[in-house]
Design a protein around this motif. Structure first.
Motif, PDB file in Angstrom:
ATOM      1  N   GLU A  62       0.818  -1.208   0.000  1.00 55.54           N
ATOM      2  CA  GLU A  62       0.000   0.000   0.000  1.00 55.54           C
ATOM      3  C   GLU A  62       0.855   1.264   0.000  1.00 55.54           C
ATOM      4  O   GLU A  62       0.370   2.345  -0.345  1.00 55.54           O
ATOM      5  CB  GLU A  62      -0.918   0.018   1.230  1.00 55.54           C
TER       6      GLU A  62
ATOM      7  N   TRP B 156      -3.862   2.647   5.527  1.00 60.19           N
ATOM      8  CA  TRP B 156      -3.555   1.223   5.544  1.00 60.19           C
ATOM      9  C   TRP B 156      -3.323   0.783   6.987  1.00 60.19           C
ATOM     10  O   TRP B 156      -3.078   1.592   7.868  1.00 60.19           O
ATOM     11  CB  TRP B 156      -2.351   0.871   4.663  1.00 60.19           C
TER      12      TRP B 156
ATOM     13  N   THR C  32     -10.642  -9.775  -3.856  1.00 63.66           N
ATOM     14  CA  THR C  32      -9.448  -8.984  -4.174  1.00 63.66           C
ATOM     15  C   THR C  32      -9.815  -7.520  -4.392  1.00 63.66           C
ATOM     16  O   THR C  32      -9.158  -6.609  -3.880  1.00 63.66           O
ATOM     17  CB  THR C  32      -8.766  -9.542  -5.441  1.00 63.66           C
ATOM     18  N   ILE C  33     -10.908  -7.280  -5.131  1.00 62.45           N
ATOM     19  CA  ILE C  33     -11.358  -5.907  -5.361  1.00 62.45           C
ATOM     20  C   ILE C  33     -11.775  -5.266  -4.043  1.00 62.45           C
ATOM     21  O   ILE C  33     -11.529  -4.087  -3.791  1.00 62.45           O
ATOM     22  CB  ILE C  33     -12.520  -5.896  -6.372  1.00 62.45           C
TER      23      ILE C  33
ATOM     24  N   THR D 292     -10.608  -5.564  -1.133  1.00 61.10           N
ATOM     25  CA  THR D 292      -9.509  -5.162  -0.238  1.00 61.10           C
ATOM     26  C   THR D 292      -8.856  -3.860  -0.670  1.00 61.10           C
ATOM     27  O   THR D 292      -7.979  -3.361   0.021  1.00 61.10           O
ATOM     28  CB  THR D 292      -8.430  -6.260  -0.203  1.00 61.10           C
ATOM     29  N   ILE D 293      -9.278  -3.322  -1.820  1.00 62.51           N
ATOM     30  CA  ILE D 293      -8.675  -2.088  -2.339  1.00 62.51           C
ATOM     31  C   ILE D 293      -9.421  -0.897  -1.753  1.00 62.51           C
ATOM     32  O   ILE D 293     -10.596  -0.687  -2.058  1.00 62.51           O
ATOM     33  CB  ILE D 293      -8.723  -2.056  -3.878  1.00 62.51           C
ATOM     34  N   HIS D 294      -8.763  -0.135  -0.889  1.00 67.65           N
ATOM     35  CA  HIS D 294      -9.376   1.004  -0.224  1.00 67.65           C
ATOM     36  C   HIS D 294      -8.574   2.262  -0.542  1.00 67.65           C
ATOM     37  O   HIS D 294      -7.351   2.291  -0.385  1.00 67.65           O
ATOM     38  CB  HIS D 294      -9.411   0.799   1.292  1.00 67.65           C
ATOM     39  N   HIS D 295      -9.254   3.284  -0.996  1.00 66.77           N
ATOM     40  CA  HIS D 295      -8.598   4.567  -1.267  1.00 66.77           C
ATOM     41  C   HIS D 295      -9.675   5.639  -1.254  1.00 66.77           C
ATOM     42  O   HIS D 295     -10.838   5.391  -1.610  1.00 66.77           O
ATOM     43  CB  HIS D 295      -7.882   4.544  -2.627  1.00 66.77           C
TER      44      HIS D 295
ATOM     45  N   TYR E 221      -3.389   4.945  -7.726  1.00 63.14           N
ATOM     46  CA  TYR E 221      -3.427   3.860  -6.739  1.00 63.14           C
ATOM     47  C   TYR E 221      -3.701   2.521  -7.407  1.00 63.14           C
ATOM     48  O   TYR E 221      -3.112   1.503  -7.042  1.00 63.14           O
ATOM     49  CB  TYR E 221      -4.491   4.155  -5.685  1.00 63.14           C
ATOM     50  N   LEU E 222      -4.590   2.491  -8.405  1.00 64.47           N
ATOM     51  CA  LEU E 222      -4.882   1.242  -9.112  1.00 64.47           C
ATOM     52  C   LEU E 222      -3.652   0.742  -9.868  1.00 64.47           C
ATOM     53  O   LEU E 222      -3.382  -0.456  -9.914  1.00 64.47           O
ATOM     54  CB  LEU E 222      -6.038   1.443 -10.088  1.00 64.47           C
TER      55      LEU E 222
ATOM     56  N   CYS F 102      -1.581  -1.163  -5.652  1.00 62.04           N
ATOM     57  CA  CYS F 102      -2.110  -2.489  -5.345  1.00 62.04           C
ATOM     58  C   CYS F 102      -1.018  -3.537  -5.570  1.00 62.04           C
ATOM     59  O   CYS F 102       0.011  -3.275  -6.189  1.00 62.04           O
ATOM     60  CB  CYS F 102      -3.327  -2.801  -6.214  1.00 62.04           C
TER      61      CYS F 102
END
Length: 854
Positions: A264, A321, A585-586, A588-591, A655-656, A660
């Protein structure tokens, strides 16, 4: 007579007091109030002004504080939140000397504490002062030394040393006449918070380490059992320790850019980390690229390290994170004989037959003392009756849904009965399990976790309890006989109870959405629940490349609004298990600039749904091109709002691409996929879905108008697709944000093609006439011309024909933030071709459709 004028720089009275001291000591109320009033009057009469310095003649006492020159940090006496409710703690009424954020952040957030293990009872009669030997000391109400900087500064140093609080949050003890002669500083002695600019490492000469140590609980800042420090073996990685001895998480070694175990950190457009190692020390430090950002790293009471950033628009700390990701992976986070379950609140619960060992600490989030037995074990009998489980001795209770502890001892046993006997005759054995052998657990049981639905083939865990805590076998038989001989009236009563129970279960299930969303977990929902929440998918918000979106409202007390997407065109080779793994998986992506995925539904009939946060201001295309072409406030989007939306979307894409574990290429960046929350913060939507539906866009292009206008040339030419395809699409999007119109503009009459805006923009950027590109509805004087020129140049670089000539999203963010300069770009050849080739007919058709719909 001169009148005393109250200045804003005068004494501050308990700025950081969380819980009023007077409410817990009525007998002391008058005395303390008088002391505070006298202090204030004396200060007014002497015209003493608050400053950033503590000297031999000015101590901090009572309500007086010192504030850094820029007003960022403040130092004084305070009480922790929740302290008054912790009646069982000896520190429940104590005060501490600490540093907290002075401006912007509320409520009061301490970042450093001097006397965290030794509170004072009365701040009015305690003082933080420069002692005769030059040290900064804390003296309590009994005139006893509580805390000291404990440095040697020379004889008569009280007249030559001062303590100054800086805008970095650092408290420095130095020579009065020499700013560079630092004797001691608080950043060398951190508590639970790591601030930008401070060091966390090891002094190789003295052996002293800078270690972050969590609070004991939310009401007691005394050192807890969890700490973060650099590897004492000398490697460039950090460990989180339990009780200073057991490491349970490692950051991975530093590779010059990030820690191997914290991907992260690749969102380094906010943070700059640096590792220094020489003969004297090894340490890490970090800084913020934007000094206006407020950020901190904290070791939480529950044993996780968290990076938090203050968001003024939301008036709260946002989690960037945390490690370990799963709270239950923290060693002994719930203590002995307790189960960790991240989906419950509280997340720790005692096993059957046990209760909290320290209820006061338990209520404040400190579960490290675990649970203790309700009834002591009989233990010690080796008779036949003990082996057979006689009612007067210990027995075993099956604990379902709990993963067994690690590191059991194995003994030989031919059956479950023999394994049970082996544990029962051993006084130190507290549990057993029989599966692929006989496993026994001695001593305290720690790290117990509630099993997930996917856990298969797990052992049955049998917990040893006193017979008094076990249900009587004879009582069970009596209940069974009574039920067997019950009359018809009793049967009817049971049916009635069953009916009521079913209704209660349905009501509880109807609140499941709200409860799970509040916990922040990714949830697998039932199709019936989603259909009920969306009123059978009656309110459609819109549609896109990946399916239709419907508005829903979760039942229960919260009534949270959500957006539910019905996925279409999923890959035929994707099974249910693979779909769930991809969605997790998607999830868990935090922004802050990505739409948060809250849950999903995978039905046996093939229906697959995704549940997102609802964005009240809709998508960017409605704000730019809708009938009102305005935001929710009813006004045309201002230039400032547009620029922040563009910057936010760019940060989300960055971030993408880099933040990741695996690079995520969005593949469909356009205004419809940029959503706006209630504060007009941009949120990139539909990320990661290209992998679910595949990247064959041939069908999508014929059904979604406008998508083709954002595709990079390599899509059409069949070349391999990289993250630069998203950069091209973002460039097209940025041009539309600037102009407030579609790139393919139609004339007012006849529906014929008028001009291709990206080509016009590229030429005007070359000519230096970017003002003419601004949305006609905006006043040119309103826009920042430097930002306008920067945005147009970035957009034209993004839409270059060759992907090698396009910038990365990191460079795009840096350019929009003004960190790097942007040269004048060339005019892409493909933009000239668009006015002459077959694409012309596509835009002409689109214009006709737009004209007819208007």
């Amino acid at each position: 007579m001169k009148r005393a004028i109250l200045s804003p720089h005068l004494v501050h009275l308990h700025i950081c007091t969380f819980s009023p001291h007077l409410s817990h000591a009525p007998s002391m109320a008058s005395a303390v109030q008088v002391q505070l009033v006298v202090t204030a009057i004396l200060c007014l009469s002497r015209r003493c002004f608050a400053s950033d310095t503590i000297s031999a003649s000015s101590a901090v006492s009572g309500g007086r504080t010192v504030v850094s020159k820029g007003g960022s940090f403040e130092l004084g006496f305070f009480r922790p939140p929740g302290a008054s409710s912790n009646a069982s703690s000896s520190r429940s009424s104590g005060y501490y000397v600490g540093i907290w954020y002075k401006k912007d952040v509320s409520p009061c957030t301490p970042v450093w504490i001097a006397n965290r293990a030794a509170p004072v009872a009365d701040p009015a009669s305690s003082r933080l002062a420069i002692a005769a030997d030059g040290n900064l000391v804390l003296i309590n109400e009994a005139n006893a030394l509580v805390w000291s900087t404990n440095v040697t500064s020379g004889a008569g140093a009280s007249n030559g040393t001062v303590a100054v609080i800086l805008d970095t949050g650092n408290l420095v003890l130095r020579r009065k006449d020499d700013d560079e002669f630092v004797l001691w500083q608080s950043m060398d002695h951190p508590t639970d918070t790591w601030l930008p600019g401070s060091r966390l490492g090891l002094n190789k000469v003295t052996g002293e380490a800078q270690v972050l140590t969590a609070w004991k609980n939310s009401g007691d800042p005394a050192p807890g059992v969890f700490s973060l420090g650099i590897d004492p073996a000398g490697t460039s990685q950090y460990f989180i320790f339990w009780n200073r001895t057991v490491p349970y998480w490692a950051s991975g070694e530093w590779n010059g850019n990030i820690f191997a175990g914290i991907p992260e950190m690749t969102s380094h457009y906010i943070y700059n980390f640096e590792f220094v190692s020489d003969a004297n020390a090894s340490y890490f430090t970090y800084s913020l690229q934007d000094p206006a950002i407020i950020s901190r790293l904290v070791v939480s009471v529950s044993g996780q390290i968290t990076q938090l950033t203050w968001v003024p628009s939301a008036d709260e700390w946002i989690l960037i994170w945390s490690e370990p990701h799963r709270l239950c992976d923290v060693h002994a986070v719930c203590g002995a004989f307790a189960v960790c379950d991240e989906k419950s609140e509280p997340f720790c619960s005692c096993l059957s037959g046990f209760r909290a060992a320290s209820p006061g600490d338990w209520d404040l989030g400190d579960h490290t003392k675990g649970c203790r037995r309700n009834t002591p074990l009989q233990c010690g009998s080796t008779s036949t009756s003990a082996a057979t489980g006689d009612k007067d001795d210990d027995d075993f209770l099956l604990i379902p849904g709990v993963s067994p502890p690690k590191n059991p001892s194995f003994v030989r046993a031919s059956s479950d009965r023999h394994c049970r006997s082996a544990c029962l005759i051993d006084c130190n054995c507290n549990a057993y399990s029989y599966g692929d052998g006989c496993a026994l657990w001695h001593g305290d049981l720690v790290n117990l976790q509630r099993q997930t639905d996917e856990a298969a083939g797990a052992r049955n865990l049998y917990l040893r309890l006193s017979a008094m805590d076990m249900a009587s076998k004879s009582t069970k038989k009596t209940i069974a006989l009574a039920c067997a001989g019950a009359s018809a009236a009793l049967i009817l009563a049971l049916f009635a109870m069953a009916f009521v129970l079913v209704r209660m279960l349905r009501k509880r299930r109807s609140m499941r959405f709200t409860q799970e969303l509040e916990r922040g977990n990714l949830v697998a929902f039932r199709y019936s629940d989603v259909r009920r929440a969306t009123k059978n998918f009656s309110e459609k918000l819109g549609g896109g490349s990946f399916g239709s979106v419907y508005k829903g409202k979760l039942p229960g007390g919260g009534g949270s609004a959500v957006a539910v997407k019905k996925l279409e065109g999923l890959r035929s080779d994707m099974g249910d298990k693979q779909f769930r793994n991809e969605v997790r998986t998607i999830g868990t992506i935090h922004h802050v600039n990505l739409v948060r995925l809250r849950g999903f539904c995978s039905c046996s009939g093939g229906e697959r749904l995704l549940v997102y946060d609802y964005m009240p201001n809709g998508s960017l295309d409605k704000a730019l091109f809708g009938k009102s072409s305005s935001s929710a406030t009813g006004a045309v989007l201002s230039w400032g709002a547009r620029y922040q939306i563009a910057l936010g979307a760019a940060r989300g894409l960055l971030y993408l691409h880099q933040g990741c574990r695996d690079c995520i290429i969005h593949c469909d960046i356009k205004p419809e996929n940029i959503l706006l929350d209630d504060a007009l913060v941009a949120k990139v939507a539909d990320f990661g879905l290209a992998k679910l539906v595949g990247r064959d866009f041939s069908r999508v292009l014929t059904t979604v108008r406008g998508t083709i206008g954002y595709l990079a040339p390599e899509w059409i030419s069949g070349l391999p697709i990289t993250a630069k395809a998203d950069v091209y699409s973002f460039g097209m999007l940025l041009l539309e944000i600037v102009s407030g119109r579609r790139n393919a503009r139609c004339s007012a009459a006849g529906g014929a093609y008028s001009e291709y805006f990206p080509l016009v923009a590229a030429r005007k950027v070359r000519e230096g006439e970017v003002v003419g590109l601004l949305d006609e509805r905006l006043d040119s004087g309103e826009a920042d011309l430097q930002e306008l020129d920067r945005a147009c140049r970035v957009a034209c670089w993004c839409v270059q024909d060759e992907e090698a000539n396009r910038p990365t999203m990191e460079q795009v963010v840096q350019a929009l933030e003004g960190v790097i300069t942007v040269d004048v770009p060339p005019v892409p050849v493909s933009l000239k071709v668009f006015t002459d080739d077959a694409s012309y007919s596509y835009f002409s058709d689109e214009c006709s459709q737009l004209k007819s719909s208007s």
